[in-house]
Design an enzyme around this catalytic site. Sequence first.
Site, PDB file in Angstrom:
ATOM      1  N   LYS A   1      -2.337 -12.220  -3.532  1.00  0.00           N
ATOM      2  CA  LYS A   1      -1.833 -12.014  -4.890  1.00  0.00           C
ATOM      3  C   LYS A   1      -2.828 -12.509  -5.948  1.00  0.00           C
ATOM      4  CE  LYS A   1       1.869  -9.855  -3.660  1.00  0.00           C
ATOM      5  NZ  LYS A   1       2.015  -8.412  -3.986  1.00  0.00           N
TER       6      LYS A   1
ATOM      7  N   TYR B   1      -0.521 -15.116   1.900  1.00  0.00           N
ATOM      8  CA  TYR B   1       0.145 -14.239   0.931  1.00  0.00           C
ATOM      9  C   TYR B   1      -0.353 -14.551  -0.488  1.00  0.00           C
ATOM     10  CZ  TYR B   1       3.996 -12.284  -1.894  1.00  0.00           C
ATOM     11  OH  TYR B   1       4.736 -11.598  -2.833  1.00  0.00           O
TER      12      TYR B   1
HETATM   13  P1  NAP Z   1      10.584  -5.521  -0.036  1.00  0.00           P
HETATM   14  O1  NAP Z   1      12.018  -5.663  -0.379  1.00  0.00           O
HETATM   15  O2  NAP Z   1      10.097  -6.040   1.275  1.00  0.00           O
HETATM   16  O3  NAP Z   1      10.170  -3.975  -0.194  1.00  0.00           O
HETATM   17  C1  NAP Z   1       8.836  -3.619  -0.007  1.00  0.00           C
HETATM   18  C2  NAP Z   1       8.709  -2.121  -0.055  1.00  0.00           C
HETATM   19  O4  NAP Z   1       7.322  -1.796   0.158  1.00  0.00           O
HETATM   20  C3  NAP Z   1       9.514  -1.431   1.030  1.00  0.00           C
HETATM   21  O5  NAP Z   1      10.089  -0.257   0.492  1.00  0.00           O
HETATM   22  C4  NAP Z   1       8.466  -1.116   2.080  1.00  0.00           C
HETATM   23  O6  NAP Z   1       8.709   0.046   2.838  1.00  0.00           O
HETATM   24  C5  NAP Z   1       7.239  -0.854   1.209  1.00  0.00           C
HETATM   25  N1  NAP Z   1       6.003  -0.996   1.967  1.00  0.00           N
HETATM   26  C6  NAP Z   1       5.629  -2.035   2.756  1.00  0.00           C
HETATM   27  N2  NAP Z   1       4.435  -1.803   3.305  1.00  0.00           N
HETATM   28  C7  NAP Z   1       4.035  -0.587   2.858  1.00  0.00           C
HETATM   29  C8  NAP Z   1       2.905   0.221   3.093  1.00  0.00           C
HETATM   30  N3  NAP Z   1       1.907  -0.188   3.911  1.00  0.00           N
HETATM   31  N4  NAP Z   1       2.816   1.429   2.476  1.00  0.00           N
HETATM   32  C9  NAP Z   1       3.819   1.859   1.680  1.00  0.00           C
HETATM   33  N5  NAP Z   1       4.921   1.145   1.415  1.00  0.00           N
HETATM   34  C10 NAP Z   1       5.039  -0.067   2.012  1.00  0.00           C
HETATM   35  O7  NAP Z   1       9.669  -6.249  -1.143  1.00  0.00           O
HETATM   36  P2  NAP Z   1       9.995  -6.592  -2.683  1.00  0.00           P
HETATM   37  O8  NAP Z   1      10.601  -7.948  -2.721  1.00  0.00           O
HETATM   38  O9  NAP Z   1      10.687  -5.450  -3.327  1.00  0.00           O
HETATM   39  O10 NAP Z   1       8.499  -6.746  -3.236  1.00  0.00           O
HETATM   40  C11 NAP Z   1       7.817  -5.716  -3.950  1.00  0.00           C
HETATM   41  C12 NAP Z   1       6.500  -6.263  -4.469  1.00  0.00           C
HETATM   42  O11 NAP Z   1       6.745  -7.391  -5.306  1.00  0.00           O
HETATM   43  C13 NAP Z   1       5.573  -6.770  -3.353  1.00  0.00           C
HETATM   44  O12 NAP Z   1       4.236  -6.486  -3.676  1.00  0.00           O
HETATM   45  C14 NAP Z   1       5.810  -8.272  -3.364  1.00  0.00           C
HETATM   46  O13 NAP Z   1       4.716  -8.980  -2.827  1.00  0.00           O
HETATM   47  C15 NAP Z   1       6.012  -8.520  -4.841  1.00  0.00           C
HETATM   48  N6  NAP Z   1       6.770  -9.729  -5.148  1.00  0.00           N
HETATM   49  C16 NAP Z   1       8.014  -9.950  -4.617  1.00  0.00           C
HETATM   50  C17 NAP Z   1       8.696 -11.117  -4.941  1.00  0.00           C
HETATM   51  C18 NAP Z   1      10.062 -11.430  -4.401  1.00  0.00           C
HETATM   52  O14 NAP Z   1      10.565 -12.521  -4.665  1.00  0.00           O
HETATM   53  N7  NAP Z   1      10.719 -10.541  -3.676  1.00  0.00           N
HETATM   54  C19 NAP Z   1       8.101 -12.067  -5.784  1.00  0.00           C
HETATM   55  C20 NAP Z   1       6.836 -11.817  -6.306  1.00  0.00           C
HETATM   56  C21 NAP Z   1       6.178 -10.638  -5.975  1.00  0.00           C
HETATM   57  P3  NAP Z   1       9.666   0.076   4.139  1.00  0.00           P
HETATM   58  O15 NAP Z   1      11.057  -0.064   3.622  1.00  0.00           O
HETATM   59  O16 NAP Z   1       9.399   1.418   4.732  1.00  0.00           O
HETATM   60  O17 NAP Z   1       9.231  -1.083   4.989  1.00  0.00           O
END
Ligand code: NAP
Length: 258
Positions: free
Chosen positions: A158, A154
């Site tokens: 990033k 992962y």
């Molecule tokens: P999340 O709660 O898992 O939500 C991810 C979203 O992306 C969901 O709506 C999912 O759709 C959608 N998705 C996944 N695969 C996809 C694809 N192939 N095509 C289109 N949509 C897709 O994640 P999050 O925590 O909001 O994270 C959002 C971003 O921030 C990510 O890039 C993650 O790596 C980054 N991030 C997160 C954190 C954290 O602590 N959460 C920290 C740093 C960075 P479905 O609902 O249909 O599955």
Amino acid sequence: MTDSRIALVTGAGRGIGAGIARRLAGDGLDLALVDLTAPGIDAVAAQVRAAGRRAVAITADVSDRGAVFAAVDAAVAELGGLDVVVNNAGIAQVGPVADVTPEELRRLFAVNVDGVLWGIQAAAASFQARGVRGKIINASSIAGHEGFEMLGAYSATKFAVRAFTQAAAKEYASAGITVNAYCPGVVGTDMWVEIDRRFAELTGAAVGETYEKFVGGIALGRAQTPEDVAAYVSYLAGPDSDYMTGQAGLIDGGLVYR
Ligand code: NAP
């Protein structure tokens, strides 16, 4: 602030993407909401409309280059323009470096890296075709600045997002297009529920323990919310960041220091 700009956000059905969409709607932007599945983005579209802005919900898999270009075209056709593209969709994977399989690595890169690259390409092509000095904003992470134990693959995705952010910023600067990334820390979304569950499975930690351990390292003393991230994305999407490009800013409450 209200304006007539239009933003597209991927992964907008829940978590950070939904928070970004709601914040940009509050800022006065109209929204194209992109996600794998419809229910989440339909619900967020209703919230955006309730805030007085226009919204379209578009299902697409960001790992599919043609689907990403089609989503950008659909946003322009249905909303009459596009000024900001937030490449937010992403997935996580937990496991020691020793155990990462080719299939896991391919899928992680397909969504987190290919998906961002197709978003950059489609956004820039659309901005240039219409002479728009647009903004491209990509999801990186604290794991894009530091390789984390059990999150090696992962983290690699990033870091790659930062590389494309920097290269694209340099290549598109002459067209007046800026490219930046946001690097959240520990946001209490479904992604962290899954990360915590996998840590528990693999290390014998109690459910909730890994999340609490990570949150315990945050200087400001609390987990991050999607709204904390969205406030920074709002800045990156707005005119106050016009002189900023190629950056991947940490917004993590004080966890990783660069
Ligand atoms: P999340 O709660 O898992 O939500 C991810 C979203 O992306 C969901 O709506 C999912 O759709 C959608 N998705 C996944 N695969 C996809 C694809 N192939 N095509 C289109 N949509 C897709 O994640 P999050 O925590 O909001 O994270 C959002 C971003 O921030 C990510 O890039 C993650 O790596 C980054 N991030 C997160 C954190 C954290 O602590 N959460 C920290 C740093 C960075 P479905 O609902 O249909 O599955």
